[in-house]
Design an enzyme around this catalytic site. Structure first.
Site, mmCIF file in Angstrom:
data_model
loop_
_atom_site.group_PDB
_atom_site.id
_atom_site.type_symbol
_atom_site.label_atom_id
_atom_site.label_comp_id
_atom_site.label_asym_id
_atom_site.label_seq_id
_atom_site.Cartn_x
_atom_site.Cartn_y
_atom_site.Cartn_z
ATOM 1 N N SER A 144 48.140 39.645 42.146
ATOM 2 C CA SER A 144 48.111 41.084 41.843
ATOM 3 C C SER A 144 48.880 41.783 42.948
ATOM 4 O O SER A 144 49.028 41.236 44.051
ATOM 5 C CB SER A 144 46.649 41.558 41.842
ATOM 6 O OG SER A 144 46.571 42.954 42.003
ATOM 7 N N TYR A 157 37.972 42.171 45.228
ATOM 8 C CA TYR A 157 39.174 41.881 44.440
ATOM 9 C C TYR A 157 40.386 41.715 45.365
ATOM 10 O O TYR A 157 41.150 40.743 45.246
ATOM 11 C CB TYR A 157 39.406 43.027 43.446
ATOM 12 C CG TYR A 157 40.493 42.803 42.431
ATOM 13 C CD1 TYR A 157 40.250 42.068 41.271
ATOM 14 C CD2 TYR A 157 41.772 43.339 42.603
ATOM 15 C CE1 TYR A 157 41.241 41.883 40.320
ATOM 16 C CE2 TYR A 157 42.761 43.152 41.659
ATOM 17 C CZ TYR A 157 42.496 42.427 40.518
ATOM 18 O OH TYR A 157 43.477 42.237 39.579
#
Ligand code: NAD
Length: 262
Positions: A144, A157
């Protein structure tokens, strides 16, 4: 003959979003695919059967839970037993949780690290022996933009995605002489259920309206002011599987509308 004709791919978290786009792109290129993830049995069967009928390949479903190492190993074994080998492994399953650090539930931290990071370790560990035996393999991890830059309220995350980038580099070095590459792809925001689900918590944590979250947090992060699409991410993964990409390994490829260039 597609570019992945005769090859077999496992894509974790491929019942929706980016994972489903990977599975469809690989199948369109001729690969048999193992799909995985949660969802209603009817929806999953519909997608599985559609992959077979649209592209004339075999598609099977593994219900492996990415928090359970034995089930992850079982998913790789299922692919090897059914198709003879797992040539392409995409570690893509992921969840998101948004909360200020002092209120972040420890069990959520553990769950996010398990699904977004540890599952990739377990799947790679199980798939590498077969790839080495065959002398060819492609490992792709969905990281990401958060593997490169942080955002507030996403501690687990962001940590998991930074970890995926480190795992990618390490594995790439270990398997380099076996014609196996290992890379990660780092998308910016892609409009999927994962992004949609985080909007209410982001509204709360930042005291913003839904419109402000979409325009001032999500789209504003990306200089192009556009969402990336799942199909664009899948096209990059397909390129990484090609012979032209044989010397690309250990990299973290951004596809984020310029987000991490700023
Ligand atoms: P999504 O919610 O559409 O898909 C997530 C997939 O993971 C689903 O198939 C879901 O069933 C599966 N999954 C979740 N928990 C699981 C578990 N315990 N076991 C097995 N499968 C499980 O989300 P998405 O946006 O397509 O996300 C896919 C990947 O892309 C994730 O790793 C995510 O972090 C990453 N990513 C997404 C974006 C984005 O903006 N959407 C941006 C960068 C990276």
């Amino acid at each position: 003959m597609g570019s992945l004709s005769g090859k077999n791919a496992v894509v974790t978290g491929s019942t929706s979003g980016i994972g489903l786009a990977y599975a469809r792109a690989f199948a369109a290129a001729g690969a048999n695919v193992v799909i995985n993830g949660f969802g209603s049995p009817e929806d999953i069967e519909k997608e599985r059967a559609k992959i077979e009928s649209d592209f004339g390949v075999k598609a099977i479903y593994s219900p492996a839970d990415m928090t359970k190492p034995a089930e992850i190993a079982g998913m790789i074994a299922l692919g090897e037993k059914t198709f003879g080998s797992v040539d392409v492994l995409v570690n893509n399953a992921g969840i998101q949780f948004v909360s200020p650090i002092e209120e972040f539930p420890p069990e959520k931290w553990d769950q996010i690290i398990a699904i977004n990071l540890s599952s990739a370790f377990h799947a790679i560990r199980a798939a590498v022996p077969g790839m080495k035996k065959k002398g060819w393999g492609r490992i792709i991890n969905t990281a990401s933009a958060h593997s490169l830059v942080a955002s507030p309220f996403k501690s687990a995350y962001v940590s998991a995605k930074h970890g995926i980038a480190g795992l990618t580099k390490t594995v790439a070095l270990e398997v380099a002489t076996h014609k196996i590459t290992c890379n990660c792809i780092s998308p910016g925001y892609v409009w999927t259920p994962l992004v949609e689900k985080q909007i209410p918590d982001t509204m709360k944590a930042r005291n913003l309206t839904r419109e402000q979250v979409i325009n001032d947090v999500l789209l504003d992060a990306q200089p192009t002011k556009e969402f990336v699409t799942s199909e664009q991410v899948a096209a990059l993964a397909l390129f990484l599987c090609s012979d032209d990409a044989a010397q690309i390994t250990g990299t973290n490829l951004s596809i984020d509308g310029g987000w991490t260039a700023e």
